[in-house]
Design a protein around this motif. Structure first.
Motif, PDB file in Angstrom:
ATOM      1  N   LEU A   1      89.428  49.491  54.402  1.00  0.00           N
ATOM      2  CA  LEU A   1      90.006  48.574  53.413  1.00  0.00           C
ATOM      3  C   LEU A   1      90.346  47.199  53.996  1.00  0.00           C
ATOM      4  CD1 LEU A   1      92.376  51.073  51.571  1.00  0.00           C
ATOM      5  CD2 LEU A   1      90.159  50.191  50.768  1.00  0.00           C
ATOM      6  N   ALA A   2      90.400  47.086  55.307  1.00  0.00           N
ATOM      7  CA  ALA A   2      90.795  45.825  55.944  1.00  0.00           C
ATOM      8  C   ALA A   2      89.736  44.745  55.728  1.00  0.00           C
ATOM      9  CB  ALA A   2      91.007  46.035  57.441  1.00  0.00           C
TER      10      ALA A   2
ATOM     11  N   ARG B   1      94.605  63.889  60.854  1.00  0.00           N
ATOM     12  CA  ARG B   1      94.689  63.260  59.528  1.00  0.00           C
ATOM     13  C   ARG B   1      95.841  63.845  58.717  1.00  0.00           C
ATOM     14  NH1 ARG B   1      89.160  62.964  60.493  1.00  0.00           N
ATOM     15  NH2 ARG B   1      88.685  65.013  59.650  1.00  0.00           N
ATOM     16  N   LEU B   2      96.045  65.159  58.824  1.00  0.00           N
ATOM     17  CA  LEU B   2      97.171  65.787  58.122  1.00  0.00           C
ATOM     18  C   LEU B   2      98.507  65.251  58.620  1.00  0.00           C
ATOM     19  CD1 LEU B   2      95.975  69.497  57.904  1.00  0.00           C
ATOM     20  CD2 LEU B   2      96.343  67.919  55.991  1.00  0.00           C
ATOM     21  N   TRP B   3      98.595  64.985  59.911  1.00  0.00           N
ATOM     22  CA  TRP B   3      99.819  64.422  60.481  1.00  0.00           C
ATOM     23  C   TRP B   3     100.129  63.087  59.801  1.00  0.00           C
ATOM     24  CZ3 TRP B   3     101.231  59.961  62.982  1.00  0.00           C
ATOM     25  CH2 TRP B   3     102.488  59.968  63.603  1.00  0.00           C
ATOM     26  N   TYR B   4      99.100  62.228  59.658  1.00  0.00           N
ATOM     27  CA  TYR B   4      99.310  60.937  58.987  1.00  0.00           C
ATOM     28  C   TYR B   4      99.770  61.145  57.547  1.00  0.00           C
ATOM     29  CZ  TYR B   4      97.671  57.833  62.610  1.00  0.00           C
ATOM     30  OH  TYR B   4      97.577  57.111  63.766  1.00  0.00           O
ATOM     31  N   ARG B   5      99.088  62.035  56.822  1.00  0.00           N
ATOM     32  CA  ARG B   5      99.476  62.291  55.431  1.00  0.00           C
ATOM     33  C   ARG B   5     100.894  62.834  55.351  1.00  0.00           C
ATOM     34  NH1 ARG B   5      94.647  65.746  53.960  1.00  0.00           N
ATOM     35  NH2 ARG B   5      93.170  64.439  55.044  1.00  0.00           N
ATOM     36  N   GLY B   6     101.250  63.740  56.256  1.00  0.00           N
ATOM     37  CA  GLY B   6     102.588  64.317  56.271  1.00  0.00           C
ATOM     38  C   GLY B   6     103.672  63.280  56.516  1.00  0.00           C
ATOM     39  N   LYS B   7     103.361  62.252  57.276  1.00  0.00           N
ATOM     40  CA  LYS B   7     104.316  61.173  57.549  1.00  0.00           C
ATOM     41  C   LYS B   7     104.296  60.109  56.461  1.00  0.00           C
ATOM     42  CE  LYS B   7     105.886  62.366  61.623  1.00  0.00           C
ATOM     43  NZ  LYS B   7     107.277  62.596  61.874  1.00  0.00           N
ATOM     44  N   GLY B   8     103.377  60.263  55.477  1.00  0.00           N
ATOM     45  CA  GLY B   8     103.277  59.269  54.410  1.00  0.00           C
ATOM     46  C   GLY B   8     102.603  57.993  54.861  1.00  0.00           C
ATOM     47  N   LEU B   9     101.832  58.076  55.941  1.00  0.00           N
ATOM     48  CA  LEU B   9     101.139  56.903  56.484  1.00  0.00           C
ATOM     49  C   LEU B   9      99.681  56.891  56.039  1.00  0.00           C
ATOM     50  CD1 LEU B   9     102.495  57.192  60.145  1.00  0.00           C
ATOM     51  CD2 LEU B   9     103.270  55.597  58.376  1.00  0.00           C
TER      52      LEU B   9
ATOM     53  N   ASP C   1      88.678  52.704  69.031  1.00  0.00           N
ATOM     54  CA  ASP C   1      89.244  51.359  69.032  1.00  0.00           C
ATOM     55  C   ASP C   1      89.416  50.840  67.608  1.00  0.00           C
ATOM     56  OD1 ASP C   1      89.381  51.288  71.768  1.00  0.00           O
ATOM     57  OD2 ASP C   1      87.609  50.010  72.032  1.00  0.00           O
ATOM     58  N   VAL C   2      88.540  51.261  66.721  1.00  0.00           N
ATOM     59  CA  VAL C   2      88.611  50.820  65.330  1.00  0.00           C
ATOM     60  C   VAL C   2      89.564  51.712  64.545  1.00  0.00           C
ATOM     61  CG1 VAL C   2      87.281  50.521  63.203  1.00  0.00           C
ATOM     62  CG2 VAL C   2      86.278  49.886  65.390  1.00  0.00           C
ATOM     63  N   LEU C   3      89.496  53.003  64.800  1.00  0.00           N
ATOM     64  CA  LEU C   3      90.280  53.981  64.051  1.00  0.00           C
ATOM     65  C   LEU C   3      91.320  54.598  64.971  1.00  0.00           C
ATOM     66  CD1 LEU C   3      87.088  55.395  62.460  1.00  0.00           C
ATOM     67  CD2 LEU C   3      88.703  53.880  61.357  1.00  0.00           C
ATOM     68  N   THR C   4      92.207  53.779  65.451  1.00  0.00           N
ATOM     69  CA  THR C   4      93.187  54.210  66.443  1.00  0.00           C
ATOM     70  C   THR C   4      94.165  55.223  65.891  1.00  0.00           C
ATOM     71  OG1 THR C   4      94.583  52.358  65.844  1.00  0.00           O
ATOM     72  CG2 THR C   4      93.114  52.033  67.709  1.00  0.00           C
ATOM     73  N   GLY C   5      94.581  56.111  66.770  1.00  0.00           N
ATOM     74  CA  GLY C   5      95.703  56.974  66.452  1.00  0.00           C
ATOM     75  C   GLY C   5      95.410  58.354  65.942  1.00  0.00           C
ATOM     76  N   VAL C   6      94.211  58.656  65.432  1.00  0.00           N
ATOM     77  CA  VAL C   6      93.981  59.995  64.906  1.00  0.00           C
ATOM     78  C   VAL C   6      94.059  61.003  66.035  1.00  0.00           C
ATOM     79  CG1 VAL C   6      92.317  61.540  63.809  1.00  0.00           C
ATOM     80  CG2 VAL C   6      92.676  59.278  62.903  1.00  0.00           C
ATOM     81  N   ARG C   7      93.270  60.825  67.076  1.00  0.00           N
ATOM     82  CA  ARG C   7      93.283  61.779  68.176  1.00  0.00           C
ATOM     83  C   ARG C   7      92.439  61.228  69.317  1.00  0.00           C
ATOM     84  NH1 ARG C   7      90.163  65.752  70.237  1.00  0.00           N
ATOM     85  NH2 ARG C   7      88.519  65.455  68.749  1.00  0.00           N
ATOM     86  N   GLN C   8      92.914  61.423  70.536  1.00  0.00           N
ATOM     87  CA  GLN C   8      92.124  61.074  71.711  1.00  0.00           C
ATOM     88  C   GLN C   8      91.462  62.344  72.220  1.00  0.00           C
ATOM     89  OE1 GLN C   8      95.579  59.064  73.536  1.00  0.00           O
ATOM     90  NE2 GLN C   8      94.105  57.448  74.022  1.00  0.00           N
ATOM     91  N   ASP C   9      90.266  62.210  72.754  1.00  0.00           N
ATOM     92  CA  ASP C   9      89.463  63.350  73.176  1.00  0.00           C
ATOM     93  C   ASP C   9      89.551  63.503  74.697  1.00  0.00           C
ATOM     94  OD1 ASP C   9      87.787  65.487  72.804  1.00  0.00           O
ATOM     95  OD2 ASP C   9      86.020  64.307  72.303  1.00  0.00           O
ATOM     96  N   PHE C  10      90.562  64.248  75.166  1.00  0.00           N
ATOM     97  CA  PHE C  10      90.816  64.399  76.601  1.00  0.00           C
ATOM     98  C   PHE C  10      90.222  65.694  77.148  1.00  0.00           C
ATOM     99  CE2 PHE C  10      94.686  61.700  75.701  1.00  0.00           C
ATOM    100  CZ  PHE C  10      94.232  60.595  76.408  1.00  0.00           C
ATOM    101  N   TYR C  11      89.835  65.636  78.438  1.00  0.00           N
ATOM    102  CA  TYR C  11      89.296  66.792  79.161  1.00  0.00           C
ATOM    103  C   TYR C  11      89.953  66.819  80.536  1.00  0.00           C
ATOM    104  CZ  TYR C  11      85.849  66.618  75.482  1.00  0.00           C
ATOM    105  OH  TYR C  11      85.254  66.611  74.246  1.00  0.00           O
TER     106      TYR C  11
ATOM    107  N   GLU D   1      95.747  56.834  56.498  1.00  0.00           N
ATOM    108  CA  GLU D   1      94.880  57.292  57.571  1.00  0.00           C
ATOM    109  C   GLU D   1      94.178  56.081  58.197  1.00  0.00           C
ATOM    110  OE1 GLU D   1      92.246  60.482  56.407  1.00  0.00           O
ATOM    111  OE2 GLU D   1      93.672  61.073  54.861  1.00  0.00           O
ATOM    112  N   PRO D   2      94.024  56.076  59.525  1.00  0.00           N
ATOM    113  CA  PRO D   2      93.400  54.930  60.197  1.00  0.00           C
ATOM    114  C   PRO D   2      92.007  54.593  59.667  1.00  0.00           C
ATOM    115  CG  PRO D   2      94.450  56.339  61.806  1.00  0.00           C
ATOM    116  CD  PRO D   2      94.514  57.056  60.491  1.00  0.00           C
ATOM    117  N   GLU D   3      91.193  55.601  59.353  1.00  0.00           N
ATOM    118  CA  GLU D   3      89.848  55.322  58.848  1.00  0.00           C
ATOM    119  C   GLU D   3      89.918  54.574  57.521  1.00  0.00           C
ATOM    120  OE1 GLU D   3      86.170  57.936  57.295  1.00  0.00           O
ATOM    121  OE2 GLU D   3      86.714  58.278  59.398  1.00  0.00           O
TER     122      GLU D   3
END
Length: 189
Positions: free
Chosen positions: A31-32, A14-22, A50-60, A24-26
């Protein structure tokens, strides 16, 4: 490094989005007026990512295999099944079968539903998920109402290949154990 858990990783996203001035997906999804999900059909659970794309994927990573955990929620506002499904998908190698899914009830207990020959790997993945998300019950409790709020605005867009049809008398795909018609099915017309 041991103190970095899933909540901290999400906050960094979320900080990454704020830092880029974008936005947040949520917030964008909340608002959509309409949320279009490719390949989704009414009556199916919906992946949070799928709804809130882009924040982070949970990989293992286990050996030469890469898995992704997808939190699946019932998006129907009127449904109160309350369960969350954590589906583990194999990302590398491509085409390898998924190890299965875990159905989590409101208390946080998980019921493992492995795919064929996937029991041991699913158990490993579930332990890794719990280690990364020690407050998973709180996480699901925060996300569940968000999905219900967005759920009334979700629209499916035709996707690649349709999955199996859901019988009204069959088990609900949300994993509640109820018949589909008594759980997440849209009202009969």
């Amino acid at each position: 490094m041991e103190r970095i858990d899933g909540d901290l990783l999400d906050e960094i996203g979320r900080l990454w989005y704020r830092g880029k001035g974008l936005p947040e997906p949520e917030q964008q999804a909340l608002l959509a007026t309409q949320v279009v999900i490719r390949g989704w059909r009414e009556g199916e659970m919906l992946a949070y990512g799928d709804v809130l794309t882009g924040v982070r994927q949970d990989f293992y990573v286990f050996g030469d295999r890469l898995y992704e955990a997808e939190e699946m929620y019932c998006p129907l506002p009127g449904c109160a099944c309350g369960e969350v499904t954590v589906a583990f998908e194999t990302r590398v190698p491509r085409g390898a079968p998924p190890p299965g899914r875990v159905i989590v009830d409101g208390s946080g207990r998980g019921k493992l539903e492995p795919s064929k020959n996937g029991r041991d790997r699913l158990a490993q993945l579930w332990r890794a998920f719990l280690e990364r998300h020690p407050r998973h019950v709180d996480r699901f409790a925060r996300r569940y109402p968000v999905m219900k709020t967005i759920g009334e605005r979700v629209v499916g867009e035709p996707g690649p290949a349709p999955g199996p049809t859901i019988s009204r008398n069959g088990p609900c795909p949300c994993g509640s154990g109820k018949k589909y018609k008594r759980c997440c099915a849209p009202p009969s017309r």
